[in-house]
Structure formats: structure tokens, C-alpha cells
Design an enzyme around this catalytic site. Structure first.
Site, mmCIF file in Angstrom:
data_model
loop_
_atom_site.group_PDB
_atom_site.id
_atom_site.type_symbol
_atom_site.label_atom_id
_atom_site.label_comp_id
_atom_site.label_asym_id
_atom_site.label_seq_id
_atom_site.Cartn_x
_atom_site.Cartn_y
_atom_site.Cartn_z
ATOM 1 N N ASP A 67 0.810 -1.222 0.000
ATOM 2 C CA ASP A 67 0.000 0.000 0.000
ATOM 3 C C ASP A 67 0.841 1.268 0.000
ATOM 4 O OD1 ASP A 67 0.869 -0.316 2.627
ATOM 5 O OD2 ASP A 67 -1.112 -0.556 3.484
ATOM 6 N N ASN A 136 -7.882 -2.051 13.788
ATOM 7 C CA ASN A 136 -9.282 -2.339 13.439
ATOM 8 C C ASN A 136 -9.401 -3.592 12.564
ATOM 9 O OD1 ASN A 136 -8.339 -1.499 10.982
ATOM 10 N ND2 ASN A 136 -9.786 0.175 10.701
ATOM 11 N N HIS A 138 -7.545 -4.245 9.830
ATOM 12 C CA HIS A 138 -7.198 -4.100 8.409
ATOM 13 C C HIS A 138 -5.874 -4.794 8.092
ATOM 14 C CE1 HIS A 138 -5.155 0.105 9.131
ATOM 15 N NE2 HIS A 138 -4.220 -0.801 9.082
ATOM 16 N N GLU A 143 -9.687 -1.913 4.598
ATOM 17 C CA GLU A 143 -10.381 -1.495 5.808
ATOM 18 C C GLU A 143 -11.652 -2.336 6.020
ATOM 19 O OE1 GLU A 143 -8.878 0.375 7.865
ATOM 20 O OE2 GLU A 143 -8.790 2.487 7.297
HETATM 21 C C1 GLP Z 1 -0.633 0.595 8.424
HETATM 22 C C2 GLP Z 1 -0.342 -0.339 7.257
HETATM 23 C C3 GLP Z 1 -0.612 -1.791 7.616
HETATM 24 C C4 GLP Z 1 -0.025 -2.131 8.967
HETATM 25 C C5 GLP Z 1 -0.630 -1.244 10.023
HETATM 26 C C6 GLP Z 1 -0.158 -1.552 11.424
HETATM 27 O O1 GLP Z 1 -1.951 1.001 8.492
HETATM 28 N N1 GLP Z 1 -1.107 0.010 6.100
HETATM 29 O O2 GLP Z 1 -0.057 -2.618 6.603
HETATM 30 O O3 GLP Z 1 -0.276 -3.490 9.269
HETATM 31 O O4 GLP Z 1 -0.275 0.090 9.688
HETATM 32 O O5 GLP Z 1 0.991 -0.845 11.741
HETATM 33 P P1 GLP Z 1 1.861 -1.100 13.027
HETATM 34 O O6 GLP Z 1 2.724 -2.267 12.706
HETATM 35 O O7 GLP Z 1 2.674 0.161 13.165
HETATM 36 O O8 GLP Z 1 0.944 -1.342 14.156
#
Ligand code: GLP
Length: 242
Positions: A67, A136, A138, A143
Site C-alpha cells: 500500500d 481495526n 485491516h 479497511e
Molecule cells: C498501516 C499499514 C498496515 C499495517 C498497520 C499496522 O496502516 N497500512 O499494513 O499493518 O499500519 O501498523 P503497526 O505495525 O505500526 O501497528
């Protein structure tokens, strides 16, 4: 699902990275799906160490990030490209032409999503997909919602996600409202998924994702259907799964 719980973060990162290294050793031209966020930083450090120790080369490896924020150029410090460059791309021998990530500043984001999807279709099947989970539920930026998308698409971030991700920005107002994400199709088609999660905050959503029903309101619950998923958790994240 192969679930392993680690006492020590270092061991977790090493085990997850070793699983990726194995794939590259077996096939030096492997294709990797990459995720951002704080969770995989340690895994990327271990991949860099493996490269520095001569255990693995990335020269012929191809990467596809899952992404990118809309509106952030590659040189924006909060862009996912910048994150990847900092933690992996600039530290191993990956070639620029083998690195793929949606272009957040493409003039037509819908066209960019289509173009990214065709690249993924050409790649056919990722050898390994690295994933973690948002609070959440995702994955990537797929989402929660009543419709999940198989293909790369442009989406509006939920306010919850913007709020959580605002930690990396100077203010909530600076967090983009839209993003491009790989859909669940390419992730689910990967030969192997290396999924990691750490910390108390993720425990409740992980229970829903891995012990609850498969539910589009918890996109990560779809991962239960993957035939070859390795789940690497620390004890805090795993507290409702043990
Ligand atoms: C972002 C990314 C996700 C990731 C999420 C969690 O939203 N798009 O791919 O899994 O963050 O991030 P963290 O590892 O900092 O909790």
C-alpha cells in the site's frame, strides 16, 4: 495455520526473517509482498543482517509493497516508499527496477491502482507475503466494511486508522484521507504468508481475526482461509489465543 509465540522480540523477528530468507535461498528470483508499520521493522533489520552476513542476496528478488498513501511522494518522510527505503531498500542489493509500490502522487489514482493490479497479475503469485494487522483488523489498507476487494483499489481511510497512524505525522490533519492498497486477492494467493503482530494493543483484534468467524468487518479474519500462513506473535499479542 502455524502459530508460534515468542517471549523475546529479537527471536520473533529472527524466526520471521529466517522464513523469508529460506524462500529467497530456495528461489533467488523470489517475489516478496511487503508491508510497512512499526511491527515489521525488526524483521527488515534481520533481513538486512542476513544480507550483510552473506546469507542471502536480493539482486534478483522482486518486491511489491501492499500500500501507499495518496498524495505522498516517494521522498515524503511519511510515505511508505520512504519507510521501505529507510529500513530495507537502501540497505540491500535490491535493484530499483525490481521494487514496486503504488505511486501515491499519480495524476489518476484509479488508473494507478489498475496499473498496479496488472503488474501483480503478471507476477501471478507472490512467493511470500509479509503482513501485520491494523488495530481495526485491516491488512494493508483493506479497511473493515461490508465489501472486501480482491484487487488493488483506491480507498478512503477510516477515521480510526487516520487517528492511529497520525502518530507518525505532526498532526491528524496531515494524515492523508485516501490510499491505494493491494486487494486481498494477491495476498491470499501468495504461496506463503508471514504474519507478525506484537503488543497488548493487538491482542483483542487478533482473537477476532484468528478465533472469530470470517467477517468482512475484520478483514484479517480471511487469513484463516490461507493454506500456508505462519503467524509470529509475542506473548502480549497472543494473550487471547493461547
Ligand atoms: C498501516 C499499514 C498496515 C499495517 C498497520 C499496522 O496502516 N497500512 O499494513 O499493518 O499500519 O501498523 P503497526 O505495525 O505500526 O501497528
Amino acid at each position: 495455520m502455524k502459530l508460534t509465540v515468542f517471549k523475546n522480540e529479537e527471536e520473533l523477528d529472527l524466526a520471521a526473517a529466517s522464513s523469508v530468507v529460506e524462500v529467497i535461498k530456495a528461489n533467488p528470483e523470489a517475489t516478496l509482498g511487503l508491508a510497512t508499520g512499526q511491527t515489521p521493522v525488526g524483521l527488515y533489520q534481520k533481513l538486512v543482517q542476513a544480507y550483510q552476513n552473506g546469507q542471502v542476496l536480493f539482486k534478483q528478488v522482486t518486491t511489491y509493497n501492499i500500500d501507499e498513501y495518496a498524495g505522498l511522494a516517494k521522498d515524503h518522510p511519511q510515505s511508505f516508499y520512504y519507510f521501505m527505503k529507510t529500513h530495507l531498500f537502501s540497505k540491500v542489493d535490491l535493484t530499483e527496477e525490481n521494487i514496486h509500490i503504488p505511486d501515491g502522487v499519480a495524476p489518476d489514482l484509479e488508473a494507478e491502482a489498475e496499473c498496479y493490479e496488472s503488474l501483480l497479475q503478471k507476477a501471478r503469485q507472490l512467493d511470500v507475503q509479509i503482513l501485520s494487522i491494523g488495530l481495526n483488523g485491516h491488512i494493508g489498507f483493506n479497511e473493515p466494511g461490508h465489501t472486501l476487494h480482491a484487487e488493488t483499489h483506491v480507498l478512503t481511510l477510516t477515521e480510526d486508522t487516520r487517528e492511529v497512524n497520525s502518530q507518525a505525522f505532526s498532526s491528524l490533519a496531515d494524515v492523508p484521507k485516501k490510499a491505494i492498497t493491494m486487494g486481498l486477492g494477491s495476498m491470499m494467493k501468495a504461496k506463503k504468508i508471514v504474519f507478525i503482530a506484537k503488543g497488548d494493543a493487538k491482542a483483542a483484534i487478533l482473537k477476532q481475526a484468528f478465533k472469530g468467524p470470517i467477517d468482512p468487518l475484520v478483514p484479517a479474519s480471511l487469513l484463516q482461509l490461507h493454506p500456508n500462513i505462519e503467524v509470529y506473535l509475542d506473548e502480549k499479542a497472543a494473550k487471547y489465543l493461547m
